[in-house]
Design an enzyme around this catalytic site. Structure first.
Site, PDB file in Angstrom:
ATOM      1  N   HIS A   1      37.860  49.562  33.223  1.00 29.03           N
ATOM      2  CA  HIS A   1      36.664  50.296  33.622  1.00 29.03           C
ATOM      3  C   HIS A   1      37.038  51.210  34.787  1.00 29.03           C
ATOM      4  O   HIS A   1      38.218  51.282  35.171  1.00 29.03           O
ATOM      5  CB  HIS A   1      35.513  49.344  33.994  1.00 29.03           C
ATOM      6  CG  HIS A   1      35.798  48.464  35.159  1.00 29.03           C
ATOM      7  ND1 HIS A   1      36.818  47.522  35.187  1.00 29.03           N
ATOM      8  CD2 HIS A   1      35.200  48.351  36.384  1.00 29.03           C
ATOM      9  CE1 HIS A   1      36.825  46.879  36.332  1.00 29.03           C
ATOM     10  NE2 HIS A   1      35.863  47.374  37.096  1.00 29.03           N
TER      11      HIS A   1
ATOM     12  N   ASP B   1      39.059  50.171  42.355  1.00 31.62           N
ATOM     13  CA  ASP B   1      40.191  49.254  42.476  1.00 31.62           C
ATOM     14  C   ASP B   1      40.989  49.120  41.183  1.00 31.62           C
ATOM     15  O   ASP B   1      42.017  48.444  41.153  1.00 31.62           O
ATOM     16  CB  ASP B   1      39.741  47.875  42.986  1.00 31.62           C
ATOM     17  CG  ASP B   1      38.637  47.247  42.147  1.00 31.62           C
ATOM     18  OD1 ASP B   1      37.921  47.978  41.447  1.00 31.62           O
ATOM     19  OD2 ASP B   1      38.472  46.007  42.215  1.00 31.62           O
TER      20      ASP B   1
ATOM     21  N   HIS C   1      43.018  39.093  40.200  1.00 33.33           N
ATOM     22  CA  HIS C   1      41.854  39.849  40.682  1.00 33.33           C
ATOM     23  C   HIS C   1      41.021  39.023  41.666  1.00 33.33           C
ATOM     24  O   HIS C   1      39.849  38.733  41.451  1.00 33.33           O
ATOM     25  CB  HIS C   1      41.000  40.311  39.497  1.00 33.33           C
ATOM     26  CG  HIS C   1      40.045  41.412  39.850  1.00 33.33           C
ATOM     27  ND1 HIS C   1      38.752  41.163  40.258  1.00 33.33           N
ATOM     28  CD2 HIS C   1      40.189  42.749  39.869  1.00 33.33           C
ATOM     29  CE1 HIS C   1      38.143  42.314  40.506  1.00 33.33           C
ATOM     30  NE2 HIS C   1      39.001  43.301  40.282  1.00 33.33           N
TER      31      HIS C   1
END
Length: 304
Positions: free
Chosen positions: A61, A65, A265
């Site tokens: 997406h 980040d 993540h």
């Protein structure tokens, strides 16, 4: 074999020793990059790999980040004397986002080809492997990816004989070619046995757990999944921000019956992610809390 390196494991903002999200694979001379957070170029250099061979860049997406490192990487690919096209894959709006970022990288010595994802699941064949994109559940449109390398069956001389395939065609057929010989057409399936187990890597970040993620990761040799929060009882916080914690990621790995789970993540507040590894291993024993640069080579199963 498929080489996999988790270049960056950070979410939201980089920390000392923790670059933002990125994963790179190498197969048969071609490199694939999934996400390109800040620090990706440095991480590739630290790994000792080259950006010249990056043929495909996938985006889950368009939060910063996951894509903020792209303009610099595109320039570095060009500076590495790349002239062949690079394929970019991501949710709808990909070209618009990349064009905006390329204000600081307007001239490249190679073409960019765009594939925009619009369906809940989408399959793309390229560079000798199959890429299966699947929709995740985040607060913006987001996809996960499975990289699948199929493996043909073994050569079966009896089958070749039964199908009256001339010996002169065998070598080319085993390489996947369709062969025209003396007025007849021969295909690989006429000389090979059943397909053998291949390799599968599944990558998913920035999502709540969904049935589609488990289905898409089913049987993966390696499942790389976000673990934004490590603490038990953090499900409410994870749900509020459309992320997962260790426990939820481990449940997906168990449901999908994957070979290995790599957590990634991490929230910037998760300073020592390894302190919570046990929370994932209670559910899925082969879970690992990863640091930047963790690398593995996935091999085909040994022949009997």
């Amino acid at each position: 074999m498929l080489e996999v390196s988790l270049l960056g494991t950070g979410g939201m903002m980089p920390l000392p020793g923790r670059f933002l999200t990125s994963c790179m694979t190498r197969f048969n001379g071609s490199s694939l990059l999934i996400d390109c957070g800040e620090g990706t170029q440095v991480a590739i250099r630290k790994r000792g790999w080259s950006c010249h061979d990056i043929d495909v860049i996938c985006f889950t997406h368009y939060h910063g980040d996951h894509i903020s490192g792209l303009p610099g990487l595109l320039l570095s690919i060009g500076n590495a004397e790349r002239t062949e096209p690079v394929t970019l894959i991501g949710p709808r709006g990909l070209k618009t986002v990349v064009d905006a970022l390329r204000v600081i990288a307007p001239e490249l010595p190679y073409e960019l080809n765009y594939i925009e994802l619009t369906e809940p699941t989408q399959t793309i064949e390229l560079k000798g492997y199959r890429l299966e994109a699947f929709k995740a559940r985040h607060n913006v449109t987001c996809y996960g990816y499975s990289q699948i390398i199929s493996r043909a069956g073994r050569f079966d001389p009896k089958k070749a004989s039964d199908n009256q395939v001339p010996m002169a065609c065998w070598s080319r057929l085993q390489k996947g070619n369709v062969v025209e010989y003396e007025g007849k057409t021969y295909t690989q399936d006429m000389i090979l046995g059943p397909a053998r187990k291949g390799l599968k890597l599944t990558y998913c970040t920035d999502s709540r757990p969904t049935k589609l993620i488990a289905e898409s990761a089913a049987g993966a040799d390696l499942f790389i999944c976000e673990g934004m929060y490590g603490e038990k009882g953090s499900e409410g916080k994870a749900k509020e921000h459309c992320h997962m914690n260790y426990t939820e990621a481990a449940k997906l790995a168990a449901e999908a019956m994957v070979g290995e789970l790599w957590l990634t993540h991490y929230s910037p507040s998760l300073v020592r992610p390894e302190d919570f590894t046990a929370n994932a291993r209670e559910i899925f024993p082969n879970a690992h809390t990863c640091k930047d640069g963790r690398t593995v080579t996935l091999h085909f199963e040994e022949e009997e």
